[in-house]
Scaffold this active site. Structure first.
Site, PDB file in Angstrom:
ATOM      1  N   TYR A  58      10.253  12.415  47.675  1.00 28.55           N
ATOM      2  CA  TYR A  58      11.112  13.601  47.557  1.00 28.55           C
ATOM      3  C   TYR A  58      11.778  13.592  46.184  1.00 28.55           C
ATOM      4  O   TYR A  58      12.779  12.928  45.960  1.00 28.55           O
ATOM      5  CB  TYR A  58      12.161  13.647  48.669  1.00 28.55           C
ATOM      6  CG  TYR A  58      11.589  13.774  50.071  1.00 28.55           C
ATOM      7  CD1 TYR A  58      10.259  14.153  50.288  1.00 28.55           C
ATOM      8  CD2 TYR A  58      12.373  13.536  51.193  1.00 28.55           C
ATOM      9  CE1 TYR A  58       9.743  14.276  51.567  1.00 28.55           C
ATOM     10  CE2 TYR A  58      11.856  13.656  52.475  1.00 28.55           C
ATOM     11  CZ  TYR A  58      10.541  14.017  52.647  1.00 28.55           C
ATOM     12  OH  TYR A  58      10.025  14.131  53.932  1.00 28.55           O
ATOM     13  N   PRO A  94      12.177  21.689  61.812  1.00 25.90           N
ATOM     14  CA  PRO A  94      12.720  22.007  63.146  1.00 25.90           C
ATOM     15  C   PRO A  94      13.277  23.419  63.263  1.00 25.90           C
ATOM     16  O   PRO A  94      13.410  23.930  64.374  1.00 25.90           O
ATOM     17  CB  PRO A  94      13.840  20.975  63.317  1.00 25.90           C
ATOM     18  CG  PRO A  94      14.281  20.657  61.924  1.00 25.90           C
ATOM     19  CD  PRO A  94      13.019  20.696  61.100  1.00 25.90           C
ATOM     20  N   LEU A  95      13.615  24.041  62.114  1.00 20.45           N
ATOM     21  CA  LEU A  95      14.288  25.344  62.190  1.00 20.45           C
ATOM     22  C   LEU A  95      13.323  26.515  62.343  1.00 20.45           C
ATOM     23  O   LEU A  95      13.750  27.638  62.615  1.00 20.45           O
ATOM     24  CB  LEU A  95      15.142  25.561  60.930  1.00 20.45           C
ATOM     25  CG  LEU A  95      16.353  24.623  60.813  1.00 20.45           C
ATOM     26  CD1 LEU A  95      16.934  24.654  59.407  1.00 20.45           C
ATOM     27  CD2 LEU A  95      17.417  25.029  61.828  1.00 20.45           C
ATOM     28  N   GLY A 145       9.722  31.620  63.411  1.00 20.95           N
ATOM     29  CA  GLY A 145       8.731  32.675  63.189  1.00 20.95           C
ATOM     30  C   GLY A 145       9.137  34.014  63.775  1.00 20.95           C
ATOM     31  O   GLY A 145      10.294  34.425  63.706  1.00 20.95           O
TER      32      GLY A 145
HETATM   33  N1  NAP Z   1       7.162  13.647  57.602  1.00 20.96           N
HETATM   34  C1  NAP Z   1       6.798  14.711  56.912  1.00 20.96           C
HETATM   35  O1  NAP Z   1       5.621  14.878  56.550  1.00 20.96           O
HETATM   36  C2  NAP Z   1       7.828  15.740  56.576  1.00 20.96           C
HETATM   37  C3  NAP Z   1       7.436  17.004  56.071  1.00 20.96           C
HETATM   38  C4  NAP Z   1       8.443  17.938  55.784  1.00 20.96           C
HETATM   39  C5  NAP Z   1       9.773  17.610  55.986  1.00 20.96           C
HETATM   40  N2  NAP Z   1      10.114  16.370  56.444  1.00 20.96           N
HETATM   41  C6  NAP Z   1      11.538  16.003  56.700  1.00 20.96           C
HETATM   42  O2  NAP Z   1      12.032  16.912  57.668  1.00 20.96           O
HETATM   43  C7  NAP Z   1      13.227  17.528  57.195  1.00 20.96           C
HETATM   44  C8  NAP Z   1      13.327  18.917  57.778  1.00 20.96           C
HETATM   45  O3  NAP Z   1      12.180  19.689  57.455  1.00 20.96           O
HETATM   46  P1  NAP Z   1      12.244  20.905  56.458  1.00 20.96           P
HETATM   47  O4  NAP Z   1      13.377  20.694  55.508  1.00 20.96           O
HETATM   48  O5  NAP Z   1      10.888  21.098  55.910  1.00 20.96           O
HETATM   49  O6  NAP Z   1      12.497  22.136  57.413  1.00 20.96           O
HETATM   50  P2  NAP Z   1      13.760  22.757  58.157  1.00 20.96           P
HETATM   51  O7  NAP Z   1      14.843  21.764  58.230  1.00 20.96           O
HETATM   52  O8  NAP Z   1      13.257  23.362  59.413  1.00 20.96           O
HETATM   53  O9  NAP Z   1      14.140  23.965  57.203  1.00 20.96           O
HETATM   54  C9  NAP Z   1      14.689  23.781  55.942  1.00 20.96           C
HETATM   55  C10 NAP Z   1      14.764  25.154  55.284  1.00 20.96           C
HETATM   56  O10 NAP Z   1      15.636  25.993  56.027  1.00 20.96           O
HETATM   57  C11 NAP Z   1      16.750  26.394  55.225  1.00 20.96           C
HETATM   58  N3  NAP Z   1      17.953  26.236  56.061  1.00 20.96           N
HETATM   59  C12 NAP Z   1      18.482  25.094  56.546  1.00 20.96           C
HETATM   60  N4  NAP Z   1      19.568  25.354  57.292  1.00 20.96           N
HETATM   61  C13 NAP Z   1      19.725  26.695  57.282  1.00 20.96           C
HETATM   62  C14 NAP Z   1      20.676  27.559  57.866  1.00 20.96           C
HETATM   63  N5  NAP Z   1      21.665  27.095  58.642  1.00 20.96           N
HETATM   64  N6  NAP Z   1      20.544  28.891  57.623  1.00 20.96           N
HETATM   65  C15 NAP Z   1      19.547  29.369  56.861  1.00 20.96           C
HETATM   66  N7  NAP Z   1      18.610  28.601  56.279  1.00 20.96           N
HETATM   67  C16 NAP Z   1      18.699  27.262  56.488  1.00 20.96           C
HETATM   68  C17 NAP Z   1      16.770  25.477  54.051  1.00 20.96           C
HETATM   69  O11 NAP Z   1      17.217  26.163  52.898  1.00 20.96           O
HETATM   70  P3  NAP Z   1      18.706  25.904  52.297  1.00 20.96           P
HETATM   71  O12 NAP Z   1      18.619  24.664  51.494  1.00 20.96           O
HETATM   72  O13 NAP Z   1      18.940  27.130  51.501  1.00 20.96           O
HETATM   73  O14 NAP Z   1      19.651  25.789  53.460  1.00 20.96           O
HETATM   74  C18 NAP Z   1      15.301  25.110  53.889  1.00 20.96           C
HETATM   75  O15 NAP Z   1      14.612  26.093  53.145  1.00 20.96           O
HETATM   76  C19 NAP Z   1      13.072  17.465  55.664  1.00 20.96           C
HETATM   77  O16 NAP Z   1      14.328  17.628  55.006  1.00 20.96           O
HETATM   78  C20 NAP Z   1      12.441  16.110  55.484  1.00 20.96           C
HETATM   79  O17 NAP Z   1      13.459  15.095  55.536  1.00 20.96           O
HETATM   80  C21 NAP Z   1       9.167  15.463  56.745  1.00 20.96           C
END
Ligand code: NAP
Length: 281
Positions: A61, A207-208, A211
């Site tokens: 990252y 997780p968020l 769709g």
């Molecule tokens: N193991 C793997 O292959 C893998 C792959 C991907 C991710 N991950 C891990 O999983 C974590 C979570 O996944 P993710 O970050 O891809 O997806 P996510 O947590 O589902 O979504 C993050 C996105 O949603 C936005 N967001 C977050 N909170 C919000 C809110 N309250 N209101 C509106 N928008 C919001 C964020 O933008 P803002 O910054 O503008 O809030 C960002 O664009 C990552 O941080 C990482 O640690 C692991």
């Protein structure tokens, strides 16, 4: 904050069930520094203030940026804080991810993470993804060696099938699985079932995502309106209600979003709403 109660990983790491994903405190395309350094530091500190005690990151990252910011914001770490990092992916540029599960790479990656995080041992080291060019048992075996040497306390795997999970478990004690799982993508439901049966933490990434369900008239939108909540909060509350081993790690670079996500753990969906969402994918 309730943060979904607690889950004990590997028999000795008790963490709240709502963690924080530190992938989003980096630059665009998970590349380079964040647009605002002070905000990224504030997000990480606020996460811990809210009681979040599992922070997920990876050497890839940034690369390195997320781990460096975690150390800058939080070291010396509070005793209860679990930093769960990963190795096994290389970065060629913004948005570019290349798998590398070679044992020598994993050793180098882990040693880099130890340095950047300023710790002697990583509480939870996750193998980021199986590398199709390297037998999985060799990558898992490298993690086992790191554990034998005391560099890693517990081992997790990520982006695995049931077969790969079982293969890893035949070599090491796997305490967590991190796979993509959310309202709209439940392809890992069989992996989740194994985790639930055997008490392995399941960390859903992305997780968020909700769709079309979050669009006006969709189940998520309607349930959110009923509870005066956001679609993202409903998505997190549904995940937490799916299984006692579920440990979502929503990621954000914003303090306001972090606080909103944390509050989702207190959102009580009814049994009927949970069933409606179960059926809605
Ligand atoms: N193991 C793997 O292959 C893998 C792959 C991907 C991710 N991950 C891990 O999983 C974590 C979570 O996944 P993710 O970050 O891809 O997806 P996510 O947590 O589902 O979504 C993050 C996105 O949603 C936005 N967001 C977050 N909170 C919000 C809110 N309250 N209101 C509106 N928008 C919001 C964020 O933008 P803002 O910054 O503008 O809030 C960002 O664009 C990552 O941080 C990482 O640690 C692991």
């Amino acid at each position: 904050m309730t943060l979904g109660g607690t889950l004990t990983l590997g028999g000795d790491l008790a963490v709240h069930r709502l963690g924080f994903g530190a992938m989003r405190v980096t630059g665009k395309g998970v590349w380079g520094p964040p647009p605002d350094h002070d905000t990224a530091i504030a997000v990480l500190r606020r996460a811990v203030e809210l009681g979040i005690d599992l922070v997920d990151t990876a050497d890839s990252y940034g690369p390195n940026v997320s781990e460096e910011l975690i150390a800058e914001a939080l070291h010396p770490y509070p005793g209860e804080l679990v930093i769960a990092t990963k190795g096994g992916l290389e970065r060629g540029g913004p948005g570019v991810w290349t798998r590398n599960g070679r044992p020598e790479h994993l050793r180098e990656a882990c040693e880099g993470s130890l340095r950047r995080l300023q710790v002697d041992r990583i509480d939870l080291y996750q193998l980021h993804a199986p590398d199709p060019d390297v037998p999985y048992e060799e990558s898992v075996g490298a993690c086992e060696q790191l554990q034998d040497e005391g560099k890693v306390r517990h081992i997790g795997v990520s982006n695995v099938s049931v077969e790969q999970l079982e293969q890893a478990r035949s070599i090491v004690d796997v305490v967590t699985v991190q796979n993509r799982f959310n309202l709209t993508d439940r392809a890992s439901k069989h992996v989740l079932a194994v985790c639930e049966r055997d008490g392995i933490g399941f960390i859903p990434w992305l997780p968020l995502a909700a769709g079309k369900l979050a669009e006006a008239g969709g189940s998520v939108a309607e349930i959110a309106e009923r509870h005066d909540a956001t679609a993202g909060q409903v998505a997190l509350a549904w995940l937490l209600g799916c299984s006692h081993v579920m440990l979502p790690i929503p990621g954000t670079g914003s303090v306001a979003h972090l606080e909103e996500n944390g509050a989702a753990a207190a959102l009580q969906l009814t049994a009927a709403e949970l069933s409606e969402l179960d059926a809605a994918a």
